[in-house]
Write a protein that holds these residues in place. Sequence first.
Motif, PDB file in Angstrom:
ATOM      1  N   SER A 163     -17.193   5.426   3.155  1.00 53.50           N
ATOM      2  CA  SER A 163     -18.307   4.822   3.879  1.00 53.50           C
ATOM      3  C   SER A 163     -18.467   5.558   5.204  1.00 53.50           C
ATOM      4  O   SER A 163     -17.481   5.953   5.838  1.00 53.50           O
ATOM      5  N   GLY A 164     -19.706   5.763   5.602  1.00 46.42           N
ATOM      6  CA  GLY A 164     -19.964   6.506   6.828  1.00 46.42           C
ATOM      7  C   GLY A 164     -21.438   6.534   7.140  1.00 46.42           C
ATOM      8  O   GLY A 164     -22.157   5.547   6.898  1.00 46.42           O
ATOM      9  N   TYR A 165     -21.903   7.641   7.668  1.00 46.51           N
ATOM     10  CA  TYR A 165     -23.314   7.733   8.025  1.00 46.51           C
ATOM     11  C   TYR A 165     -23.799   9.166   7.832  1.00 46.51           C
ATOM     12  O   TYR A 165     -23.004  10.104   7.701  1.00 46.51           O
ATOM     13  N   ALA A 166     -25.109   9.304   7.815  1.00 42.82           N
ATOM     14  CA  ALA A 166     -25.731  10.618   7.703  1.00 42.82           C
ATOM     15  C   ALA A 166     -26.751  10.781   8.805  1.00 42.82           C
ATOM     16  O   ALA A 166     -27.521   9.863   9.096  1.00 42.82           O
ATOM     17  N   GLN A 167     -26.751  11.939   9.434  1.00 48.83           N
ATOM     18  CA  GLN A 167     -27.791  12.323  10.377  1.00 48.83           C
ATOM     19  C   GLN A 167     -28.802  13.159   9.599  1.00 48.83           C
ATOM     20  O   GLN A 167     -28.472  14.228   9.085  1.00 48.83           O
ATOM     21  N   ILE A 168     -30.028  12.665   9.488  1.00 47.55           N
ATOM     22  CA  ILE A 168     -31.043  13.315   8.665  1.00 47.55           C
ATOM     23  C   ILE A 168     -32.069  13.990   9.574  1.00 47.55           C
ATOM     24  O   ILE A 168     -32.859  13.325  10.253  1.00 47.55           O
ATOM     25  N   GLU A 169     -32.035  15.313   9.598  1.00 49.16           N
ATOM     26  CA  GLU A 169     -32.974  16.079  10.409  1.00 49.16           C
ATOM     27  C   GLU A 169     -34.296  16.297   9.676  1.00 49.16           C
ATOM     28  O   GLU A 169     -35.366  16.295  10.284  1.00 49.16           O
ATOM     29  N   ARG A 170     -34.193  16.492   8.388  1.00 53.47           N
ATOM     30  CA  ARG A 170     -35.367  16.705   7.546  1.00 53.47           C
ATOM     31  C   ARG A 170     -34.995  16.369   6.115  1.00 53.47           C
ATOM     32  O   ARG A 170     -33.818  16.360   5.762  1.00 53.47           O
ATOM     33  N   VAL A 171     -35.995  16.099   5.314  1.00 56.66           N
ATOM     34  CA  VAL A 171     -35.748  15.820   3.906  1.00 56.66           C
ATOM     35  C   VAL A 171     -35.316  17.109   3.222  1.00 56.66           C
ATOM     36  O   VAL A 171     -35.990  18.151   3.345  1.00 56.66           O
ATOM     37  N   PRO A 172     -34.165  17.116   2.532  1.00 55.81           N
ATOM     38  CA  PRO A 172     -33.632  18.353   1.960  1.00 55.81           C
ATOM     39  C   PRO A 172     -34.552  18.963   0.917  1.00 55.81           C
ATOM     40  O   PRO A 172     -35.334  18.279   0.262  1.00 55.81           O
TER      41      PRO A 172
ATOM     42  N   MET B  73     -23.324  14.813   6.974  1.00 55.67           N
ATOM     43  CA  MET B  73     -22.579  13.629   6.556  1.00 55.67           C
ATOM     44  C   MET B  73     -21.322  13.452   7.403  1.00 55.67           C
ATOM     45  O   MET B  73     -20.653  14.423   7.739  1.00 55.67           O
ATOM     46  N   ARG B  74     -21.005  12.202   7.704  1.00 53.22           N
ATOM     47  CA  ARG B  74     -19.773  11.876   8.413  1.00 53.22           C
ATOM     48  C   ARG B  74     -19.144  10.641   7.784  1.00 53.22           C
ATOM     49  O   ARG B  74     -19.840   9.746   7.325  1.00 53.22           O
ATOM     50  N   ILE B  75     -17.799  10.611   7.759  1.00 54.21           N
ATOM     51  CA  ILE B  75     -17.056   9.520   7.130  1.00 54.21           C
ATOM     52  C   ILE B  75     -16.394   8.665   8.207  1.00 54.21           C
ATOM     53  O   ILE B  75     -15.715   9.178   9.090  1.00 54.21           O
ATOM     54  N   ASN B  76     -16.590   7.364   8.120  1.00 55.97           N
ATOM     55  CA  ASN B  76     -15.887   6.438   8.995  1.00 55.97           C
ATOM     56  C   ASN B  76     -14.624   5.898   8.349  1.00 55.97           C
ATOM     57  O   ASN B  76     -13.639   5.600   9.018  1.00 55.97           O
ATOM     58  N   ARG B  77     -14.655   5.786   7.004  1.00 54.39           N
ATOM     59  CA  ARG B  77     -13.544   5.112   6.316  1.00 54.39           C
ATOM     60  C   ARG B  77     -13.493   5.578   4.869  1.00 54.39           C
ATOM     61  O   ARG B  77     -14.522   5.861   4.256  1.00 54.39           O
ATOM     62  N   LEU B  78     -12.278   5.642   4.326  1.00 53.13           N
ATOM     63  CA  LEU B  78     -12.109   5.868   2.892  1.00 53.13           C
ATOM     64  C   LEU B  78     -11.080   4.888   2.365  1.00 53.13           C
ATOM     65  O   LEU B  78     -10.199   4.421   3.088  1.00 53.13           O
ATOM     66  N   GLU B  79     -11.188   4.595   1.051  1.00 52.44           N
ATOM     67  CA  GLU B  79     -10.294   3.605   0.458  1.00 52.44           C
ATOM     68  C   GLU B  79     -10.173   3.862  -1.042  1.00 52.44           C
ATOM     69  O   GLU B  79     -11.169   4.104  -1.726  1.00 52.44           O
ATOM     70  N   THR B  80      -8.945   3.832  -1.555  1.00 52.08           N
ATOM     71  CA  THR B  80      -8.742   3.903  -2.995  1.00 52.08           C
ATOM     72  C   THR B  80      -8.816   2.490  -3.568  1.00 52.08           C
ATOM     73  O   THR B  80      -8.221   1.556  -3.036  1.00 52.08           O
ATOM     74  N   GLN B  81      -9.579   2.366  -4.660  1.00 51.52           N
ATOM     75  CA  GLN B  81      -9.702   1.085  -5.370  1.00 51.52           C
ATOM     76  C   GLN B  81      -9.575   1.371  -6.858  1.00 51.52           C
ATOM     77  O   GLN B  81     -10.534   1.816  -7.493  1.00 51.52           O
ATOM     78  N   GLY B  82      -8.395   1.131  -7.419  1.00 50.24           N
ATOM     79  CA  GLY B  82      -8.180   1.457  -8.824  1.00 50.24           C
ATOM     80  C   GLY B  82      -8.335   2.953  -9.046  1.00 50.24           C
ATOM     81  O   GLY B  82      -7.687   3.756  -8.384  1.00 50.24           O
ATOM     82  N   ASP B  83      -9.212   3.311  -9.988  1.00 56.39           N
ATOM     83  CA  ASP B  83      -9.431   4.734 -10.261  1.00 56.39           C
ATOM     84  C   ASP B  83     -10.642   5.276  -9.519  1.00 56.39           C
ATOM     85  O   ASP B  83     -11.238   6.268  -9.936  1.00 56.39           O
ATOM     86  N   LYS B  84     -10.995   4.636  -8.398  1.00 58.11           N
ATOM     87  CA  LYS B  84     -12.140   5.090  -7.607  1.00 58.11           C
ATOM     88  C   LYS B  84     -11.734   5.328  -6.154  1.00 58.11           C
ATOM     89  O   LYS B  84     -10.851   4.661  -5.620  1.00 58.11           O
ATOM     90  N   LEU B  85     -12.407   6.287  -5.545  1.00 54.29           N
ATOM     91  CA  LEU B  85     -12.224   6.591  -4.127  1.00 54.29           C
ATOM     92  C   LEU B  85     -13.562   6.343  -3.449  1.00 54.29           C
ATOM     93  O   LEU B  85     -14.577   6.956  -3.818  1.00 54.29           O
ATOM     94  N   ILE B  86     -13.579   5.445  -2.478  1.00 52.65           N
ATOM     95  CA  ILE B  86     -14.829   5.011  -1.852  1.00 52.65           C
ATOM     96  C   ILE B  86     -14.873   5.476  -0.403  1.00 52.65           C
ATOM     97  O   ILE B  86     -13.953   5.220   0.374  1.00 52.65           O
TER      98      ILE B  86
END
Length: 264
Positions: A252-261, A237-250
Amino acid sequence: MLGGLTGFTNNTGTDWGERLLNTVASKTIRHMFTQSESVEVAVRCYPSSKLLQGSIDSFKMSGSGLVIRREFRTEEMSFETDAVSIDFSCVMQGQIRLKQPTQAVVQVTLTQADINQSFQAELVQKRLQDISTPALTDLSGGQPVSFTEVQVQLLPENQVQIFAKADLGEKGLVPLSMKSTLSVERRRRIRFKDPQFQPEAVPEESREISQTLTSAFAEILDNMVDLDRFNLDGVTMRINRLETQGDKLIFSGYAQIERVPNNP
């Protein structure tokens, strides 16, 4: 117990292969998590005949109440992959196997309650308990110091207010209070930048030692959250951006999937 499982509505004319893959994918994704309240999966493949060769246009998942590694809850998580190549013969056996790695756009939402609960997780507690650095043991009379009762309050503009207590053993508990700004470093590490001691939340007689302890606590937090410690098997997992919105932390980013976990 695992929660409900719901599939996205398939378009009219979707053949048995796509329906089968939706079913198998739903079961597979659900088992990536220790718990789940809901998981919705949709496979896009047009024309559907491509599926027999293992070619999929995209794979989309949306879930809520997902628990990772038994202790880390996410309010919501969604991802959508690029084109995917799979071994369709494995689908017939109720499994999904990628022929080659793929990427997915990911969004994760944590509530303030989720964040506070995560400080009770064993992985986090190990980083906060029985710390024996010289700077801390000088304050505690030579005993290890632990940080307890951590409470995080999300604020606008990616800021957080953090309350905690430092356990100095025989010298008792010292309250801590600080504000900090969340940021992302190298797409994988969450930083607690520009920590500021908040003296008004601490009794006057404890402020001097509390400020020193708060500084040490802030440094520990700043080095704690690295996504590589939380990755699912086969997924980076990698994060491009984070943002607080009220009582939530959001996030957004991307995942490199080598195999199904595998199952957590």
